[in-house]
Design a protein around this motif. Structure first.
Motif, PDB file in Angstrom:
ATOM      1  N   LEU A   1      -5.242 -11.980   1.597  1.00 14.75           N
ATOM      2  CA  LEU A   1      -5.988 -10.807   2.032  1.00 14.75           C
ATOM      3  C   LEU A   1      -6.242 -11.351   3.601  1.00 14.75           C
ATOM      4  O   LEU A   1      -6.662 -12.228   3.882  1.00 14.75           O
TER       5      LEU A   1
ATOM      6  N   ILE B   1      -4.635  -4.564  -7.066  1.00 10.33           N
ATOM      7  CA  ILE B   1      -5.682  -4.364  -7.678  1.00 10.33           C
ATOM      8  C   ILE B   1      -6.073  -4.901  -9.023  1.00 10.33           C
ATOM      9  O   ILE B   1      -7.258  -5.165  -9.392  1.00 10.33           O
TER      10      ILE B   1
ATOM     11  N   GLU C   1     -11.305   0.384  11.359  1.00  7.30           N
ATOM     12  CA  GLU C   1     -11.026  -0.151   9.878  1.00  7.30           C
ATOM     13  C   GLU C   1      -9.668  -0.947   9.519  1.00  7.30           C
ATOM     14  O   GLU C   1      -9.262  -0.732   8.419  1.00  7.30           O
TER      15      GLU C   1
ATOM     16  N   ASP D   1      -5.817  -4.671   3.755  1.00  6.28           N
ATOM     17  CA  ASP D   1      -6.092  -5.318   2.656  1.00  6.28           C
ATOM     18  C   ASP D   1      -6.161  -4.440   1.414  1.00  6.28           C
ATOM     19  O   ASP D   1      -6.150  -4.880   0.290  1.00  6.28           O
ATOM     20  N   ARG D   2      -6.168  -3.041   1.740  1.00  5.65           N
ATOM     21  CA  ARG D   2      -5.924  -2.174   0.407  1.00  5.65           C
ATOM     22  C   ARG D   2      -4.599  -2.388  -0.313  1.00  5.65           C
ATOM     23  O   ARG D   2      -4.281  -1.646  -1.148  1.00  5.65           O
TER      24      ARG D   2
ATOM     25  N   PHE E   1       0.733  -1.328  -0.088  1.00  8.73           N
ATOM     26  CA  PHE E   1       0.052  -0.108   0.006  1.00  8.73           C
ATOM     27  C   PHE E   1       0.886   1.113  -0.081  1.00  8.73           C
ATOM     28  O   PHE E   1       0.646   2.328  -0.848  1.00  8.73           O
TER      29      PHE E   1
ATOM     30  N   TYR F   1       0.421   5.957   8.283  1.00  9.12           N
ATOM     31  CA  TYR F   1      -0.314   4.676   8.265  1.00  9.12           C
ATOM     32  C   TYR F   1      -0.421   4.016   9.639  1.00  9.12           C
ATOM     33  O   TYR F   1      -1.662   3.485   9.735  1.00  9.12           O
TER      34      TYR F   1
ATOM     35  N   ARG G   1      -9.563  -3.647   6.967  1.00  8.74           N
ATOM     36  CA  ARG G   1      -9.888  -3.154   5.562  1.00  8.74           C
ATOM     37  C   ARG G   1      -8.657  -2.050   5.101  1.00  8.74           C
ATOM     38  O   ARG G   1      -8.257  -2.395   3.842  1.00  8.74           O
ATOM     39  N   LEU G   2      -8.028  -1.472   5.893  1.00  9.96           N
ATOM     40  CA  LEU G   2      -6.738  -0.633   5.431  1.00  9.96           C
ATOM     41  C   LEU G   2      -5.634  -1.594   4.923  1.00  9.96           C
ATOM     42  O   LEU G   2      -5.034  -1.293   3.853  1.00  9.96           O
TER      43      LEU G   2
ATOM     44  N   GLN H   1       1.257   4.303  -3.337  1.00 11.65           N
ATOM     45  CA  GLN H   1       0.978   5.790  -3.278  1.00 11.65           C
ATOM     46  C   GLN H   1       1.486   6.704  -4.226  1.00 11.65           C
ATOM     47  O   GLN H   1       2.863   6.681  -4.025  1.00 11.65           O
TER      48      GLN H   1
END
Length: 710
Positions: free
Chosen positions: A294, A285, A274, A280-281, A252, A266, A277-278, A256
């Protein structure tokens, strides 16, 4: 239908003939339909790309290298650990080494399910020289597929390394007899299944989380410009140093472009609700979502497997564990009837064994106690995926189990490290619990703080009560009775820590709110008043302290009764607080008989009785009755030491008074020896700057300067 017509259903075949025929057909596999397709390659790891660098696996890698280097063959190695721990990364690194540097054939098979395993192993047979007719017969169930594969592996002209990746259902390997040994090569298995019974004859190697320094290096390998080594280490700590989470976080950060994040930014986001979810970002993609890659999904595979195998209680137990912290949880806490609201108590053992077998939890020992522990990212993931309608029962059950583990009526006692094990779980419950369970959870946490306080662990008591009140206030509000009680307990601990100004401010504010909301005679108001009078006495505000203590005695006598331990404790404090002129006349002279009254109501060995005798000895000392005071405080100090040990605060207080009586009786050398020991122990336990330590040093200096009765 004619005499020669045939009919078949499902996977059957029809054989038709005129005249007599005898047909024998061998079916070596049933259930799953045979797959004629196979993997695109068994010569490359089916993992995308291997890690940029493998961190902190040098010991296991060297062991594996040595086995391959010696070309002994016939070895099976099993790498086991929780999902995301990096088992496949180790296998991939070894695969790359032996195929690149040693000229050994590498064969990689996905063993996650029966169809993938069978197709992959038949592809291995093809790679090792099996003919099309042999493969077709095996695929059609006309000959044993596993025998074919291993016959060609045994005959391989080249030595090989066979990796069976993601073998999380070892039943598949066992049922088909797929896992064997061969003198021509080495087998390496990766799995979440930890039980040795699945891997007879294999060498097992646990793959766990990374050390802090190496975990930070993983982040910096992937995102070298996002922060310093120390910043990366702090983020790694928040991620529990789990390799999968580290890889996703690094991915991640490295992706960026418009507004790149720093490590610190971070890390701050990871403290939110969350964080799964963060994390797994960080997945690619552009690639298909593989649940194993994940953190929010990788463990769902195991939970689904529990359901499929008829073990729903294992999933239920994991959801219950997710209400607690990612710290050692005493196993005894799970052995309680209260667990029945979530899963049958009789099935708890089976459920726990299933979690251990799947590497979702592990057994650890902490503070001499057998515990179970699960990774924080796992627990967060499970908690986030728990259905909302299950949460109230889970929260209520978790509170009930913790409540049973905390002493119902905490008493003074020696340091008990097992109590500290419960602190992170009490606070975790308050983080998770909604409003229906918040008050009950806070009441348990406050009682735990009381228990810690009464074992002399004042810092833990303060931190527990303060943090618990802060967490519960979000749901209950600042004026809720349990929130105020927790803040009162935090103020009591501040006093014992020697932070008198903070303690006075906290207790005054709490008592004021309690008096406004509940009345001056309420037991909670009286408790805060009792704590506040101790602070005032040690700040030298003796008159205020005595007035407040008398109010406390009256309130407790009215609300609780004259024989209640708290009423007797407050009266005993008058023996210590009142000046000599008032002690003999207080309560019409009855106060000096309080120790015998306590013994009659509570027993001679009760903590309140011993405290009353302690304060009675002080009153006798003030009255100049030194022989009586000396005899009583010696007995009390000995009783305290037997019960609590030599370092306990009240033991040191009794020995300090004993030094005074010895000095008053002319035994100065003994008084100095007693006081020197007390001063040393207080400096060690409370710190050199604590007011109690300073008072001990002043008294010792007075003895040494020749003052016989300071």
């Amino acid at each position: 239908m004619t005499g020669t017509d045939g009919h078949a259903e499902d996977h059957g075949r029809v054989y038709q003939a005129r005249g007599d025929q005898h047909i024998t057909e061998h079916h070596h596999y049933g259930g799953d339909r045979a797959e004629h397709g196979g993997p695109d390659s068994v010569r490359r790891p089916a993992v995308g790309r291997c890690p940029v660098a493998l961190r902190d696996r040098s010991e296991v890698m060297e062991r594996l290298r040595e086995s391959v280097r010696m070309e002994r063959g016939g070895q099976v190695y099993v790498l086991y650990g929780m999902g995301g721990s990096g088992k496949t990364a180790v296998a991939c690194a070894l695969f790359e080494e032996v195929t690149g540097n040693q000229g050994r054939v590498g064969l990689w098979v996905n063993a996650a399910d029966r169809a993938s395993l069978r197709a992959g192993m038949l592809a291995v047979a093809a790679d090792r020289g099996a003919r099309d007719a042999e493969l077709l017969a095996a695929r059609n169930g006309l000959r044993p597929a596993a025998d074919l594969v291993w016959r060609h592996l045994d005959r391989s002209a080249e030595p090989w390394l066979l990796v069976l990746d993601n073998a999380d259902e070892p039943e598949i390997l066992r049922d088909g007899n797929w896992l064997r040994t061969s003198p021509r090569g080495t087998v390496l298995v990766t799995t979440r299944r930890a039980a040795a019974r699945w891997w007879p004859g294999a060498e097992l190697q646990h793959i766990g989380v990374l050390p802090r320094e190496d975990a930070a290096l993983v982040l910096r390998d992937l995102a070298p410009h996002s922060g310093t080594a120390e910043q990366a280490a702090r983020v790694a700590d928040r991620l529990g140093r789990l390799p999968l989470a580290l890889t996703l976080a690094g991915g991640f950060l490295s992706h960026q472009v418009i507004d790149p994040w720093t490590m610190d930014a971070y890390g701050e986001q990871l403290d939110g609700d969350e964080r799964v979810r963060l994390i797994d970002r960080g997945a690619d993609i552009l690639s298909p979502a593989d649940p194993r890659h994940l953190v929010g999904l990788t463990w769902q595979l195991t939970l689904d497997a529990f359901e499929a195998r008829g073990l729903p209680e294992a999933a239920a137990l994991l959801r219950l564990l997710a209400r607690f912290a990612a710290e050692p949880l005493p196993l005894a806490l799970l052995d309680h009837t209260g667990i029945g609201a979530v899963l049958p108590r009789a099935r708890t053992e089976t459920a726990l064994r299933a979690l251990l077998d799947q590497s979702l939890s592990e057994l650890v020992e902490a503070a001499g106690t057998r515990c179970v522990q699960s990774h924080g990212i796992l627990l967060d993931s499970v908690s986030a995926a728990t259905a909302a309608d299950l949460v109230p029962a889970l929260d209520a059950t978790a509170v009930r189990l913790l409540d049973a583990a905390v002493p119902a009526v905490p008493d003074a006692g020696p340091h008990e490290p097992r109590l500290r094990l419960l602190v992170p779980h009490a606070l975790a419950l308050l983080r998770h619990a909604g409003e229906p369970s918040a008050a009950d959870a806070l009441a348990v946490a406050t009682r735990l703080a009381v228990a810690l306080h009464r074992t002399g662990d004042y810092l833990s008591a303060w931190e527990t009560a303060r943090n618990a009140a802060d967490l519960a206030q979000r749901h209950l509000g600042a004026d809720h009775r349990t929130v105020l009680a927790a803040r009162s307990r935090a103020g009591r601990a501040l006093f014992r820590l020697g932070r008198y100004a903070e303690a006075e401010a906290a207790l005054s504010a709490v008592r004021g709110a309690q008096e406004r909301l509940f009345g001056a005679g309420d037991p909670d108001t009286a408790d805060s008043g009792y704590g506040l009078q101790l602070v005032l006495a040690n700040l030298g505000r003796r008159e205020e302290s005595v007035a407040l203590l008398r109010d406390t005695v009256a309130a407790r006598r009215s609300a609780l009764g004259p024989a209640h331990p708290l009423t007797l404790r407050a009266r005993a404090s008058l023996l210590e607080t009142l000046p000599a002129a008032d002690v003999a006349t207080e309560e019409g002279g009855a106060l000096l008989t309080l120790p015998s009254e306590c013994a009659r109501h509570l027993g001679p060995d009760h903590t309140v009785t011993l405290g009353a005798r302690h304060n009675h000895a002080w009153a006798l000392y003030l009255l100049g009755r030194f022989d009586e005071a000396d005899r009583e405080i010696r007995q009390v100090a000995e009783a305290y030491a037997r019960r609590f040990g030599p370092e306990y605060p009240v033991v040191l207080a009794a020995r300090q008074l004993h030094s005074r009586t010895r000095a008053a009786l002319g035994h100065m050398d003994e008084a100095i020896a007693l006081m020197a020991d007390v001063a040393e122990r207080r400096a060690r336990g409370l710190g050199p700057e604590h007011p109690f330590t300073a008072a001990s040093r002043r008294l010792l200096d007075a003895y040494r300067s020749g003052l016989r009765r300071p």
